[in-house]
Design a protein around this motif. Structure first.
Motif, short mmCIF file in Angstrom:
data_model
loop_
_atom_site.label_atom_id
_atom_site.label_comp_id
_atom_site.label_asym_id
_atom_site.label_seq_id
_atom_site.Cartn_x
_atom_site.Cartn_y
_atom_site.Cartn_z
N UNK A 421 0.85 -1.19 0.00
CA UNK A 421 0.00 0.00 0.00
C UNK A 421 0.88 1.24 0.00
N UNK A 422 0.30 2.35 -0.43
CA UNK A 422 1.01 3.63 -0.45
C UNK A 422 0.18 4.67 0.29
N UNK A 423 0.84 5.66 0.86
CA UNK A 423 0.12 6.74 1.54
C UNK A 423 1.04 7.94 1.67
N UNK A 424 0.45 9.08 2.03
CA UNK A 424 1.24 10.29 2.22
C UNK A 424 0.60 11.49 1.56
N UNK A 425 1.34 12.58 1.52
CA UNK A 425 0.81 13.84 1.01
C UNK A 425 0.64 13.86 -0.50
N UNK A 426 1.20 12.91 -1.22
CA UNK A 426 1.13 12.92 -2.68
C UNK A 426 -0.22 12.50 -3.23
N UNK A 427 -1.14 12.08 -2.38
CA UNK A 427 -2.35 11.43 -2.89
C UNK A 427 -3.63 12.20 -2.64
N UNK A 428 -4.02 12.37 -1.40
CA UNK A 428 -5.38 12.82 -1.09
C UNK A 428 -5.45 14.18 -0.42
N UNK A 429 -4.35 14.86 -0.27
CA UNK A 429 -4.34 16.15 0.40
C UNK A 429 -3.03 16.34 1.14
N UNK A 430 -2.55 17.60 1.20
CA UNK A 430 -1.25 17.86 1.81
C UNK A 430 -1.36 18.23 3.28
N UNK A 431 -2.56 18.49 3.78
CA UNK A 431 -2.73 18.85 5.18
C UNK A 431 -2.59 17.64 6.09
N UNK A 432 -2.32 17.91 7.35
CA UNK A 432 -2.09 16.83 8.32
C UNK A 432 -3.28 15.88 8.42
N UNK A 433 -4.52 16.36 8.56
CA UNK A 433 -5.63 15.41 8.63
C UNK A 433 -5.77 14.55 7.39
N UNK A 434 -5.57 15.13 6.21
CA UNK A 434 -5.68 14.36 4.97
C UNK A 434 -4.60 13.29 4.90
N UNK A 435 -3.40 13.62 5.36
CA UNK A 435 -2.31 12.65 5.34
C UNK A 435 -2.59 11.52 6.33
N UNK A 436 -3.13 11.86 7.49
CA UNK A 436 -3.51 10.82 8.45
C UNK A 436 -4.57 9.91 7.85
N UNK A 437 -5.55 10.50 7.17
CA UNK A 437 -6.57 9.69 6.51
C UNK A 437 -6.00 8.78 5.46
N UNK A 438 -5.00 9.25 4.73
CA UNK A 438 -4.32 8.43 3.73
C UNK A 438 -3.65 7.23 4.39
N UNK A 439 -3.02 7.45 5.54
CA UNK A 439 -2.36 6.36 6.26
C UNK A 439 -3.37 5.33 6.75
N UNK A 440 -4.50 5.81 7.28
CA UNK A 440 -5.54 4.89 7.74
C UNK A 440 -6.05 4.03 6.58
N UNK A 441 -6.18 4.65 5.41
CA UNK A 441 -6.64 3.92 4.24
C UNK A 441 -5.64 2.85 3.84
N UNK A 442 -4.35 3.17 3.93
CA UNK A 442 -3.30 2.18 3.58
C UNK A 442 -3.35 1.00 4.54
N UNK A 443 -3.53 1.25 5.82
CA UNK A 443 -3.62 0.15 6.80
C UNK A 443 -4.81 -0.73 6.48
N UNK A 444 -5.95 -0.11 6.19
CA UNK A 444 -7.15 -0.89 5.87
C UNK A 444 -6.94 -1.72 4.62
N UNK A 445 -6.24 -1.15 3.64
CA UNK A 445 -5.98 -1.88 2.39
C UNK A 445 -5.12 -3.12 2.63
N UNK A 446 -4.08 -2.96 3.43
CA UNK A 446 -3.17 -4.07 3.70
C UNK A 446 -3.86 -5.15 4.52
N UNK A 447 -4.61 -4.76 5.52
CA UNK A 447 -5.24 -5.75 6.40
C UNK A 447 -6.39 -6.46 5.71
N UNK A 448 -7.09 -5.77 4.80
CA UNK A 448 -8.15 -6.45 4.05
C UNK A 448 -7.63 -7.52 3.14
N UNK A 449 -6.43 -7.29 2.61
CA UNK A 449 -5.87 -8.21 1.62
C UNK A 449 -5.41 -9.52 2.23
N UNK A 450 -5.35 -9.59 3.56
CA UNK A 450 -4.84 -10.79 4.21
C UNK A 450 -5.95 -11.77 4.61
#
Length: 450
Positions: A421-450
């Protein structure tokens, strides 16, 4: 060495991803190439005071940042009532309320004096221009309806403060989707005028600085964070992933079931070059802007009294000043003012996309041009008692027109590689909350795939 999961990149996205994966019971290793974690959240010392030298606030209207602060037991504070300004047409003028430059109140805009009479007349006579594409630049969208001057003197400095970019290159769909939705419905001014004034704080921060947040995320996070550990290569294995870590003379291989890349677009593209060449190619087209933050400390008596009611100001590019903004930290944040009543701390910001030559000057030169602009704009003519220069190379990804489609293609490609999975400011927004949301999405993506 083998781990359940490895997170590459120790900015706030990587830290949140590592903490989230560890909370599921996984053995998690975070690898950060620089000597410290935190990315663009960092504090530094100026005149014996510890203040932010990176991001100094987060949006309070997106809940991810506030939720993370609560999770790690951090108090949250909001700015003082001090007002912001824009340097326009030879004066500091109170910033009119707007949605990324589209005014909520034409009378307030007129009273501010930000626009010339001609620019105000053009903005008031909004043109009815239909939206004919899925995406358009913010500058082109607003200029077609409200005129070039409003873009040059309001939209440009506001977007420059967030992205260090240019209004006519930044995607409306990615950066200000509500503005694009309004344009599809009809006149911007009519809809903006109907938006009720909000009393809720727009921004929030941690007392002592946003730079405290990374350490709080690490504390109790139940994952290992290793710094000065550059990841040089990523490969698939029959059972997961293998990462090459460290200098070529003493490289180490770390294997993992899952990998989250929380690095900027360019290094992520390099790591995915052999694994997912299509995603790497898309990431390689995301440009970034470099900026510098100059923090200055003055004696309180040397700062004009009127500035104690100002939170800072923005500078439009058309004004041709060296700095693009200044934050009066001493007036914006009560906790900064309380550090030492005899010393005031403020900061300037320099650097815009594709204008990196500005930052090729030495630290002393960046301080010098900052002081010159502060003298002209804010009337601060005294010598500072201390200074600090923080450079952020390639810190702000640029959301060009078509960014949302580009991100969708990247994620579709990454989704074809289980455990990645990928996450960070390059994807869904450069602000801190958006970056945190991107990280949460990456965790969900990885855990769903298992």
């Amino acid at each position: 060495m083998r781990r359940d999961a490895v997170v590459v990149g120790g900015g706030i996205a990587g830290l949140v991803a590592a903490r989230g994966l560890a909370a599921t019971g996984r053995d998690v290793l975070l690898l950060e190439g620089s000597p410290q974690v935190g990315g663009k959240l960092r504090t530094g010392e100026v005149a014996g005071l510890r203040v932010d030298v990176g991001a100094e606030a987060m949006l309070a209207r997106r809940l991810e940042g506030l939720a993370l602060a609560e999770e790690v037991g951090a108090q949250v504070v909001h700015p003082t009532p001090a007002t912001s300004a824009v340097w326009s047409r030879g004066a500091l003028r109170t910033m009119p309320r707007s949605l990324m430059g589209v005014p909520f109140d034409l009378d307030q805009l007129a009273a501010s004096g930000v626009l010339s009479p001609e620019g105000l007349a053009r903005a008031s006579a909004e043109a009815d221009v239909p939206v004919t594409s899925d995406d358009v630049s913010v500058g082109d969208l607003v200029a077609a309806r409200l005129g070039d001057e409003l873009v040059d003197r309001l939209v440009e400095p506001l977007l420059g403060g967030v992205y260090a970019g240019h209004a006519r290159r930044i995607s409306a769909a990615a950066a200000v989707p509500q503005l694009l939705a309004m344009a599809r419905r009809g006149r911007l001014l009519d809809q903006a005028a109907s938006v009720p004034a909000s009393v809720a704080p727009v921004f929030a921060a941690l007392p002592g600085g946003m730079g405290r947040l990374p350490g709080l995320v690490v504390d109790g996070g139940r994952f290992e964070a290793r710094t000065s550990a550059t990841v040089r290569a990523l490969q698939r294995t029959p059972t997961g992933w293998a990462l090459t870590v460290g200098p070529t003379t003493s490289a180490e291989t770390v294997e993992a079931d899952a990998v989250v890349l929380a690095t900027p677009a360019a290094p992520t593209a390099r790591l995915l070059g052999d694994v997912l060449p299509d995603a790497a190619a898309e990431l390689g087209t995301i440009e970034a802007a470099s900026v510098a933050v100059v923090t200055l400390a003055f004696r309180s008596r040397d700062v004009p009294e009127a500035l104690f009611d100002r939170s800072g100001f923005l500078v439009p590019p058309v004004e041709r000043r060296a700095i693009k903004a200044s934050t009066f930290s001493f007036a914006k944040w009560a906790w900064v003012r309380d550090l030492d009543p005899d010393v005031v701390v403020l900061r300037t910001s320099l650097g815009r996309h594709r204008q990196e030559a500005t930052l090729q000057a030495g630290d002393g030169d960046l301080v010098r041009v900052s002081l010159a602009d502060l003298a002209t704009i804010a009337g601060i003519t005294a010598r500072p008692v201390d200074t600090h220069v923080q450079r952020w190379g390639g810190a702000l990804p640029q959301y060009a027109v078509g960014h949302l489609d580009r991100v969708a293609r990247i994620r579709a490609s990454v989704a074809g590689a289980p455990g990645l999975a990928v996450c960070g400011a390059a994807y869904d927004g450069v602000g801190i909350p958006a970056v945190i949301g991107s990280a949460r999405q990456a965790v969900a993506s990885v855990t769903r795939a298992e």
